[in-house]
Design a protein around this motif. Structure first.
Motif, PDB file in Angstrom:
ATOM      1  N   LEU A 185     -39.651 -32.441  12.844  1.00 15.49           N
ATOM      2  CA  LEU A 185     -40.011 -31.033  12.722  1.00 15.49           C
ATOM      3  C   LEU A 185     -41.184 -30.870  11.763  1.00 15.49           C
ATOM      4  N   ASP A 186     -42.012 -29.837  12.006  1.00 12.11           N
ATOM      5  CA  ASP A 186     -43.084 -29.547  11.064  1.00 12.11           C
ATOM      6  C   ASP A 186     -42.497 -28.934   9.797  1.00 12.11           C
ATOM      7  N   SER A 187     -43.294 -28.814   8.759  1.00  7.16           N
ATOM      8  CA  SER A 187     -42.787 -28.383   7.453  1.00  7.16           C
ATOM      9  C   SER A 187     -42.166 -26.986   7.490  1.00  7.16           C
ATOM     10  N   HIS A 188     -42.788 -26.067   8.250  1.00 10.76           N
ATOM     11  CA  HIS A 188     -42.257 -24.707   8.327  1.00 10.76           C
ATOM     12  C   HIS A 188     -40.906 -24.686   9.031  1.00 10.76           C
ATOM     13  N   THR A 189     -40.827 -25.400  10.174  1.00  8.34           N
ATOM     14  CA  THR A 189     -39.581 -25.438  10.939  1.00  8.34           C
ATOM     15  C   THR A 189     -38.488 -26.146  10.150  1.00  8.34           C
ATOM     16  N   ALA A 190     -38.845 -27.237   9.477  1.00  6.72           N
ATOM     17  CA  ALA A 190     -37.872 -27.955   8.651  1.00  6.72           C
ATOM     18  C   ALA A 190     -37.337 -27.059   7.547  1.00  6.72           C
ATOM     19  N   HIS A 191     -38.211 -26.280   6.937  1.00 10.98           N
ATOM     20  CA  HIS A 191     -37.796 -25.342   5.884  1.00 10.98           C
ATOM     21  C   HIS A 191     -36.835 -24.307   6.442  1.00 10.98           C
ATOM     22  N   SER A 192     -37.118 -23.809   7.652  1.00  7.72           N
ATOM     23  CA  SER A 192     -36.255 -22.813   8.284  1.00  7.72           C
ATOM     24  C   SER A 192     -34.866 -23.370   8.552  1.00  7.72           C
ATOM     25  N   VAL A 193     -34.797 -24.618   9.044  1.00 10.04           N
ATOM     26  CA  VAL A 193     -33.500 -25.243   9.323  1.00 10.04           C
ATOM     27  C   VAL A 193     -32.706 -25.432   8.037  1.00 10.04           C
ATOM     28  N   CYS A 194     -33.360 -25.929   6.994  1.00  8.40           N
ATOM     29  CA  CYS A 194     -32.664 -26.158   5.718  1.00  8.40           C
ATOM     30  C   CYS A 194     -32.245 -24.840   5.060  1.00  8.40           C
ATOM     31  N   LYS A 195     -33.025 -23.806   5.257  1.00  9.83           N
ATOM     32  CA  LYS A 195     -32.641 -22.490   4.742  1.00  9.83           C
ATOM     33  C   LYS A 195     -31.354 -22.016   5.410  1.00  9.83           C
TER      34      LYS A 195
END
Length: 528
Positions: free
Chosen positions: A177-187
């Protein structure tokens, strides 16, 4: 408390097979309501530890135990108490997001829960994981446009979350995942932890923003724990031991580049010094108060585990109904496959019919008649066999994943597929046989035509069964396609056209009786 020791064979050719210990007496605690990240370099044992705790470990030797709320549980019990999200998102691409989550709810939730309640829970999970905007979108495949990678990951989490587990294990949820998508999943995972669930995930190298979402951190090195505790305390912990994290530096990068490895080490002495520093940290953790506190927490009595975990899911009839609906939708939505089957039936029918058009009943036409009968029998059988090999090869990973988490039985899946594909396996060979029959100018009698068409249908279904059997023997689609001729060519060879039936060696004679092509074109063979 977990004390696993997993050994994997590394040299199966030696007499005294050596073993390798992946995890070395790992003990720890995953706290409720906390988002815990398992970090470490490649080969440190992150996935092995996650699989061992989650009851997914297979092969090797595993010792130790796992307790939930102070009560010791076995692997089967663990699997009923937790959710496990695998690194690769395996799901049927023709389904919509809502359909995938609804299927998981209907198959995995107890039969005692009314359908209306299950559907209500589906909507709650969709809202919880912020999937409202794409809930009616098709998931898609790797080569076919569908929802985004982050949405796919959240759908995978939703399908597991539908059972309302208290513990969620995730293997590399940010992989690919790209950084934005990865951040969204972890959020999203952080929000699930705040709601009271225990969330544990293996993370390879998170960004700074993602790192600060973690409540707790477990760092592995060489199969041992190097640090375990609150993530906010890890930088002071390493700073006190000579590895201070520079200002404005991602703590995760500092851990990987300076603590677990030394990017500035060039000479052999410098590399040995870096290795010695890691070993010193491992030894210090064993004697530290952190390990003692973790062991005390694991040994402390708790409320235990009520009941025997999640109740049994849906019954056989519900499984058949849900899987039949999914298979039917998959067949309808795969329009290219449907068109290809229609086109193949008409094209091959016309091709054979035009090549052998208007067969005569004289001596000169014997070869043409034998060739036509053999060709059509081989074509309808092999087309069905290779068609199902390709189709099942794509669906096999989905079936294996869903079967492994206990969604349904193999029998339910098999019956639903057969029932959905039966009309195709009747209509298309019937269409092809009709075109061939009248172009070849065979006996113009209704009963003869019906018999001809029914034999076509039977051969198609035999080929379909043959393809399924071959596809089930190999896990890899490419290997299946490579191996298929080994099974199919002998059936063609001993069908009666290439080798005289009376001259077949006794040790090969049995093959002719399992050749479907023999019974299609050689009437005498069917009467033997």
């Amino acid at each position: 408390m977990l004390v696993p020791e997993k050994k994997v064979k590394t040299s199966p050719l030696s007499c005294d097979t050596p073993t390798r210990t992946i995890l070395h007496e790992v003990s720890g605690v995953f706290e409720a309501g906390k988002f815990t990240a398992i970090m470490g370099t490649s080969g440190a044992g992150k996935t092995t530890l996650l699989n061992a705790v989650a009851g997914e470990a297979s092969g090797g030797k595993l010792s130790g135990g796992v307790s939930f709320n102070g009560a010791q549980v076995n692997s089967d019990h663990i699997r009923r108490l937790r959710a496990f999200v695998f690194q690769d998102d395996v799901m049927m691409g023709t389904m919509t997001v809502r359909e995938a989550i609804t299927m998981s709810a209907r198959l995995r939730l107890p039969a005692s829960i009314p359908l209306t309640e299950k559907l209500k829970r589906v909507e709650e999970v969709i809202e919880l994981l912020h999937l409202d905007k794409c809930k009616d979108s098709v998931i898609g495949y790797a080569k076919e446009r569908g929802i985004s990678g982050g949405e796919r990951k959240r759908v995978g989490i939703a399908m597991e979350l539908i059972t309302n587990p208290s513990v969620i294990f995730l293997d590399e949820p940010t992989s690919g995942l790209d950084s934005h998508t990865a951040h969204s999943v972890c959020k999203t995972l952080k929000e699930l932890a705040k709601a009271g669930r225990t969330v544990v995930a293996t993370i390879h190298q998170p960004s700074s923003d993602i790192f600060h979402m973690f409540d707790n951190l477990l760092i592995l090195a060489h199969g041992k724990i190097l640090y375990q505790g609150p993530s906010r305390d890890c930088t002071p912990y390493f700073a006190a031991r000579g590895s201070e994290c520079p200002r404005y530096t991602n703590p995760a990068d500092h851990i990987f580049m300076k603590v677990l490895n030394d990017q500035d080490a060039i000479t052999e002495d410098e590399k040995q010094l870096a290795t010695a520093r890691v070993q010193s940290l491992l030894n210090e953790y064993v004697t530290s108060g952190t390990l003692s506190r973790m062991e005390e927490a694991a040994a402390a009595p708790g409320p235990g585990v009520s009941g025997s975990g999640q109740e049994k899911g849906a019954g056989v009839m519900t499984e058949l109904a849900v899987l039949f609906t999914r298979a039917r939708r998959n067949a309808v939505r795969n329009r290219m496959i449907l068109r290809a089957k229609i086109g193949q039936s008409m094209f091959m029918g016309l091709l054979v019919g035009l090549i052998y058009r208007n067969l005569q009943t004289n001596q000169k036409s014997i070869q043409d008649r034998n060739g036509a009968l053999f060709f059509v029998s081989v074509n309808v059988t092999l087309s069905a066999a290779f068609g199902v090999i390709s189709a099942f090869g794509v669906e096999r990973t989905v079936f294996e994943r869903e079967r492994s988490v206990g969604m349904y039985s193999t029998l339910s899946y098999f019956l639903s597929k057969i029932l959905v594909e039966l009309p195709h396996n009747v209509i298309f060979p019937f269409l092809q046989s009709t075109i061939v029959y009248f172009l070849l100018n065979l006996q113009q009698a209704a009963d003869k035509w019906i018999i001809w068409a029914m034999i076509f249908v039977i051969l198609n279904n035999v080929g379909n069964s043959l393809g399924i059997s071959i596809a089930c023997m190999f896990a890899d689609l490419e290997m299946t396609i490579q191996a298929a001729p080994i099974f199919i060519l002998p059936l063609m060879l001993f069908s009666g056209l290439f080798v005289n039936q009376t001259g077949i060696p006794v040790y090969f004679n049995w093959i002719k009786y399992i050749s479907p092509m023999k019974y299609r074109w050689d009437r005498r063979g069917a009467e033997e």
